[in-house]
Design a protein around this motif. Sequence first.
Motif, PDB file in Angstrom:
ATOM      1  N   MET A 107       0.451  -1.555   0.059  1.00  0.00           N
ATOM      2  CA  MET A 107      -0.246  -0.117   0.624  1.00  0.00           C
ATOM      3  C   MET A 107       0.674   1.091  -0.024  1.00  0.00           C
ATOM      4  O   MET A 107       1.826   1.212   1.328  1.00  0.00           O
ATOM      5  CB  MET A 107      -0.903  -0.389   1.814  1.00  0.00           C
ATOM      6  CG  MET A 107      -1.910  -1.492   1.676  1.00  0.00           C
ATOM      7  SD  MET A 107      -3.389  -0.595   0.419  1.00  0.00           S
ATOM      8  CE  MET A 107      -4.866  -1.749   0.879  1.00  0.00           C
ATOM      9  N   LEU A 108       0.306   1.951  -0.924  1.00  0.00           N
ATOM     10  CA  LEU A 108       0.966   3.188  -0.716  1.00  0.00           C
ATOM     11  C   LEU A 108       0.001   4.714   0.006  1.00  0.00           C
ATOM     12  O   LEU A 108      -1.257   4.356  -0.397  1.00  0.00           O
ATOM     13  CB  LEU A 108       1.103   4.081  -2.359  1.00  0.00           C
ATOM     14  CG  LEU A 108       1.828   5.689  -2.667  1.00  0.00           C
ATOM     15  CD1 LEU A 108       3.094   5.548  -2.127  1.00  0.00           C
ATOM     16  CD2 LEU A 108       1.571   5.962  -3.630  1.00  0.00           C
ATOM     17  N   LEU A 109       0.877   4.437   0.893  1.00  0.00           N
ATOM     18  CA  LEU A 109      -0.085   6.111   2.024  1.00  0.00           C
ATOM     19  C   LEU A 109      -0.230   6.974   1.219  1.00  0.00           C
ATOM     20  O   LEU A 109       0.389   7.701   0.403  1.00  0.00           O
ATOM     21  CB  LEU A 109       0.280   6.525   3.169  1.00  0.00           C
ATOM     22  CG  LEU A 109       1.182   5.664   4.328  1.00  0.00           C
ATOM     23  CD1 LEU A 109       1.468   5.637   5.617  1.00  0.00           C
ATOM     24  CD2 LEU A 109      -0.516   4.791   4.316  1.00  0.00           C
ATOM     25  N   SER A 110      -1.942   7.497   1.086  1.00  0.00           N
ATOM     26  CA  SER A 110      -2.035   8.672   0.174  1.00  0.00           C
ATOM     27  C   SER A 110      -3.843   9.096   0.519  1.00  0.00           C
ATOM     28  O   SER A 110      -4.116   7.968   1.110  1.00  0.00           O
ATOM     29  CB  SER A 110      -2.685   8.461  -1.275  1.00  0.00           C
ATOM     30  OG  SER A 110      -2.944   9.398  -2.172  1.00  0.00           O
ATOM     31  N   GLU A 151      -3.530   0.948  -3.079  1.00  0.00           N
ATOM     32  CA  GLU A 151      -2.976  -0.396  -3.558  1.00  0.00           C
ATOM     33  C   GLU A 151      -2.211  -0.320  -4.516  1.00  0.00           C
ATOM     34  O   GLU A 151      -3.074  -0.195  -5.603  1.00  0.00           O
ATOM     35  CB  GLU A 151      -4.402  -1.727  -3.125  1.00  0.00           C
ATOM     36  CG  GLU A 151      -3.992  -2.750  -3.785  1.00  0.00           C
ATOM     37  CD  GLU A 151      -4.855  -4.062  -3.469  1.00  0.00           C
ATOM     38  OE1 GLU A 151      -3.998  -5.329  -4.049  1.00  0.00           O
ATOM     39  OE2 GLU A 151      -6.004  -3.758  -3.414  1.00  0.00           O
ATOM     40  N   LEU A 152      -0.965  -0.705  -4.299  1.00  0.00           N
ATOM     41  CA  LEU A 152      -0.516  -1.430  -5.597  1.00  0.00           C
ATOM     42  C   LEU A 152      -0.024  -3.001  -6.074  1.00  0.00           C
ATOM     43  O   LEU A 152       0.345  -2.939  -7.177  1.00  0.00           O
ATOM     44  CB  LEU A 152       1.339  -0.227  -5.311  1.00  0.00           C
ATOM     45  CG  LEU A 152       0.531   1.784  -4.737  1.00  0.00           C
ATOM     46  CD1 LEU A 152       2.106   2.307  -5.100  1.00  0.00           C
ATOM     47  CD2 LEU A 152       0.467   1.780  -6.768  1.00  0.00           C
ATOM     48  N   ALA A 153      -0.165  -3.597  -5.255  1.00  0.00           N
ATOM     49  CA  ALA A 153       0.105  -4.714  -5.363  1.00  0.00           C
ATOM     50  C   ALA A 153      -0.330  -5.872  -4.279  1.00  0.00           C
ATOM     51  O   ALA A 153      -0.631  -5.206  -3.572  1.00  0.00           O
ATOM     52  CB  ALA A 153       1.709  -4.394  -5.478  1.00  0.00           C
ATOM     53  N   GLY A 196       0.017  -3.843  -9.758  1.00  0.00           N
ATOM     54  CA  GLY A 196      -1.075  -2.420 -10.710  1.00  0.00           C
ATOM     55  C   GLY A 196      -0.047  -1.962 -11.416  1.00  0.00           C
ATOM     56  O   GLY A 196       0.276  -0.933 -10.795  1.00  0.00           O
ATOM     57  N   VAL A 197      -0.100  -2.196 -12.825  1.00  0.00           N
ATOM     58  CA  VAL A 197       1.000  -1.698 -13.732  1.00  0.00           C
ATOM     59  C   VAL A 197       0.973   0.341 -13.677  1.00  0.00           C
ATOM     60  O   VAL A 197       1.660   0.786 -13.405  1.00  0.00           O
ATOM     61  CB  VAL A 197       1.608  -2.057 -14.804  1.00  0.00           C
ATOM     62  CG1 VAL A 197       2.780  -1.247 -15.714  1.00  0.00           C
ATOM     63  CG2 VAL A 197       2.467  -3.501 -14.625  1.00  0.00           C
ATOM     64  N   SER A 198      -0.302   0.591 -13.927  1.00  0.00           N
ATOM     65  CA  SER A 198      -0.869   1.686 -14.806  1.00  0.00           C
ATOM     66  C   SER A 198      -1.289   2.567 -12.866  1.00  0.00           C
ATOM     67  O   SER A 198      -1.203   3.114 -13.397  1.00  0.00           O
ATOM     68  CB  SER A 198      -1.750   1.475 -15.153  1.00  0.00           C
ATOM     69  OG  SER A 198      -3.079   0.873 -14.657  1.00  0.00           O
ATOM     70  N   ARG A 199      -2.181   1.164 -12.119  1.00  0.00           N
ATOM     71  CA  ARG A 199      -1.821   2.338 -11.295  1.00  0.00           C
ATOM     72  C   ARG A 199      -0.619   2.674 -10.583  1.00  0.00           C
ATOM     73  O   ARG A 199      -0.765   3.448  -9.984  1.00  0.00           O
ATOM     74  CB  ARG A 199      -2.731   1.333 -10.331  1.00  0.00           C
ATOM     75  CG  ARG A 199      -3.341   2.155  -9.278  1.00  0.00           C
ATOM     76  CD  ARG A 199      -4.033   1.648  -7.892  1.00  0.00           C
ATOM     77  NE  ARG A 199      -5.238   0.660  -8.800  1.00  0.00           N
ATOM     78  CZ  ARG A 199      -6.015   0.477  -7.758  1.00  0.00           C
ATOM     79  NH1 ARG A 199      -5.705  -0.345  -6.508  1.00  0.00           N
ATOM     80  NH2 ARG A 199      -7.709  -0.402  -8.144  1.00  0.00           N
TER      81      ARG A 199
END
Length: 570
Positions: free
Chosen positions: A211-214, A408-410, A445-448
């Motif tokens: 996860m990337l905090l945002s 969520e990135l992966a 998620g490549v484009s995400r």
Amino acid sequence: MRASQYWFPTLREAPSDAEIPSHRLLLRGGFIRPLSAGLFNWLPLGQRVLAKVEQIVREEMNRAGAHEVLMPILQPKELWERSGRWETFKPTPLRVQDRSERWFCLGPTHEENITDLVAMDLGSYRDLPVTLYQIQAKFRDELRPRGGLIRCKEFIMKDAYSFGRTREDVDDAYEAMYAAYERIFERLNLPVVVVEAEEGSIGGSDTREFMLLSENGEDTVYMCDSCDYASNAECATARIPEPMAPVEHGERRLVDTPNAKTVEQVTRMLGVGPEKLVKTLLFRTDDQFVAALVRGDRTLNEFKLARAVPGDNLRMASDAEVQEFTGARVGFAGPVGLPDDVMVIADHEIATMRDFVTGANRDDAHFTGVNVSVDFEVDEYADLREACHGDACAHCEDGKLQARRCIELAHVFKLGTKYSEAIGATFQDADGSEQVAIMGCYGVGVSRIVAGVVERYHDDDGIIWPRECAPFDAAILLLSPDDEELRAVADNLYGELSEAGLEVLYDERDTSPGVKFAEADLIGYPVRAVIGRVTRNEGKIELRRRSDGHEEVVEIGAAVETTLSMLEGA
């Protein structure tokens, strides 16, 4: 690349429906353009960024020992019926028929396809272990796409699948993919948080999300402020409260609550807080009805309920079933007087409550003064509620859970034999017995990620790309294109930077300096070189690093070396 020959249409203002920074800036900077809700075209600048992210992912997958494949987007209904997901996958896949009226879905994921592919040629235990991956478009029929590239109907994803002979094989593949993901995000300079997560529609175990905090993220994670516990909201756990001693005698009363069906309506009418009410939510499995109890100010977590309740195909009871079962409309169900064959399962907090309010299983009526063991019995206590900000951490003594928004990135998880059994991915083991391959699943998620990078790295002027995924390493801004002397300096610098292995956007267009400066900041080149008045008057080039605004004015002959040095910190 000369800007006069390159297509990068920028916008002064983003469309009004672009609400978060990554959506606005990717539109304004000429990286993407919308086709329809949740569908985007990738323009040349965006395609360069996307390709760089894909390449980083590809390099780390290859380094981890995975092998790249490419599978069809269209997947036949028959294959999904074998896994049992044609009717159960959520959200329902986009479905199409061919001219022969055969049904297909546009792949939202590829577990069935990859398992069928491996099953075709899997013969011996010597063929295992193996990990295959692809980078491809996925389709999810989102009802409400949002956030630009954050939640789309079509997106680019890397999905990998491991097949092993033993559990140890799967553990090894899982660890290799986990480490590969850590390297991917380190290279992209994205400080991800790894959290526990639910399995969702795919299934599996040991699920972890990166996860990337945002503040603009669509997910919530709970992180302890004292220990390293972190979890997706879907499975976050708080400390179990100490139960109170049971009441021996109660004074339950039936009260009229006309048309009061919601927690807010009931508590306002009775003059109590929502923490004094117990919600009774009716579910059923293939075998029984289930009454799930949570405090009125809490939200039931259906993932937790499904784990706690035995039986298959847990679902919420329909309005008609609630009416038939309780004799009352939805909103008036309660645990008092339910048939003995109903499983009553309560959140741990119910054991700390006394003299509370419940539905009375009759229209327009509730009970007050209800107590466990006096008025009804609980068959089982479990953690059923969603965690809340400020809850006591279950994994340390002093910590409190902090809710944080994130993207969520992966994710990585172990699938086991769910798909290999259904699809028939078997092999002959060393002893001659037929065994089922054990699988793992790993998605990025490549484009995400592209959107995530922009959410993380931007300012009021535009995007600040890390060098690893920037569309160009540097931009040369020639401010007076008609000045032959300055053009010669710019042409020479462009050639030298290119020879040094850099990707350079050479802006020699006949536009104003203000436009060139604004677009350079908007697009976010890591370093820009300005050839203008200072070059003419002092024989120097102005260099500026986008990430921190660091500037150097250097002799023309030192521009290449200084640019390379500045890029090391970009």
